[in-house]
Design an enzyme around this catalytic site. Structure first.
Site: not given
Length: 344
Positions: A91, A253
């Protein structure tokens, strides 16, 4: 008060997305590599993940990062992303949180103006360059793993929206990237609940209609997230990644921006040296740059660099108590969404 065992965390957020970092007290995870350790959490024993990501010790809008000794030569630390549905291999926002926590806590020595941090992850080595000033980490640039397109304009049949087109791409995990106008919404805070539920509905339909398999890592074989995409007047990409059981990413993101960079590269819309701003549902920004090209299992791939900033806002210590009635935690649909029963 008797505290025989506890887990210590730093509280960190990246552009509003909480990515706490476990710095002490976690049990040892079996496995010779960080990938094997992640697989152990997902396939054998997920008690730590549930303990730190579910109520009453946590809430739906957050992740927790498990710091580990590196297993890869030359790495400074390893980490695994723990979320409500499972442990994930990578991530971007969480990686930025981890680098910030390592440097500002002194676990990795900080040098100004720049410090390089090498992170061992389940998908490979991530090289981060942190810009540092007055003991603070003021930005982090991640050189992500190679990212590639699986398929462009994949057709998905849906009961609610009819035929939907989606780009399937790998950005550290697999994404389905959907132009948001196809579901008659825009990416705005007032639509967060509807976007979250739409994304989880599409993820279920994708699981029935599309198969993916990373050509080099056999256990990466699912579309992890649906990311809605919009385009801004200034050329930025508006992003909204949806996560089980039904929430939206507060950050722009990083892995989703990497996957979208691969899509833009595959469409001929960017070349090496080009960049795009990724802007979140609440206005936070990452810079996504294409810094090189390569191949992965025969797929043309792009090498992304993602730049953003995180902030440490506190610290906490969780008591591990055998008499606690909720060692595995719980989640309720009032805040976690109607798909709460789908959590593993």
């Amino acid at each position: 008060m008797n505290w025989n065992r506890s887990i210590k965390l730093l509280q960190v957020h990246c552009q509003g997305e909480i990515g706490k970092v476990i710095v002490d007290g976690a049990s040892e995870i079996p496995g010779a590599t960080i990938l094997e350790k992640m697989n152990h959490i997902n396939e054998v024993d997920d008690s730590l993940r549930r303990f730190v990501t579910f109520e009453p010790r946590a809430n739906v809008a957050m992740s927790v990062n498990l710091l580990l000794p590196p297993t890869r030569p030359g790495a400074d630390a390893g980490f695994i992303v723990l979320q409500a549905d499972r442990a994930h291999p990578m991530s971007g926002s969480n990686c930025i949180c981890v680098v910030t926590a390592l440097l500002e806590s002194g676990r990795v020595a900080m040098t100004e103006p720049d410090t390089m941090v090498r992170l061992d992850t389940p998908v490979g080595l991530i090289v981060a360059r942190a810009r540092c000033s007055n003991g603070r980490c003021v930005s982090v640039s991640l050189d992500n793993v190679p990212c590639f397109v699986e398929v462009l304009d994949q057709i998905i049949e849906t009961p609610r929206w009819g035929t939907i087109k989606t780009d399937i791409a790998f950005g550290g995990v697999y994404y389905a990237i959907v132009d948001v106008e196809q579901i008659q919404l825009d990416i705005a805070p007032r639509n967060a609940r509807e976007l979250a539920e739409a994304g989880i509905e599409l993820k279920s339909l994708l699981a029935e209609q599309v198969s993916v398999q990373h050509p080099e890592i056999s256990t990466i074989n699912e579309i992890a997230y649906v990311m809605f995409r919009g385009r801004e007047a200034d050329g930025a990409v508006r992003t909204c990644t949806t996560l089980k059981p039904g929430r939206v990413d507060r950050s722009p993101c990083g892995t989703g921006s990497s996957a979208n960079l691969a899509v833009l590269h595959a469409r001929g819309e960017i070349a090496v040296g080009d960049s795009r701003i990724s802007r979140s549902i609440i206005g936070g920004e990452f810079l996504a740059e294409a810094i090189g090209e390569t191949t992965v299992g025969g797929h043309p791939a792009v090498l992304p660099r993602i730049t953003g900033q995180a902030w440490i806002y506190g610290a906490e210590e969780l008591r591990v108590d055998e008499s606690d009635p909720f060692p595995s935690g719980f989640a309720l649909s009032d805040t976690w969404g109607p798909q709460v029963e789908e959590l593993k």
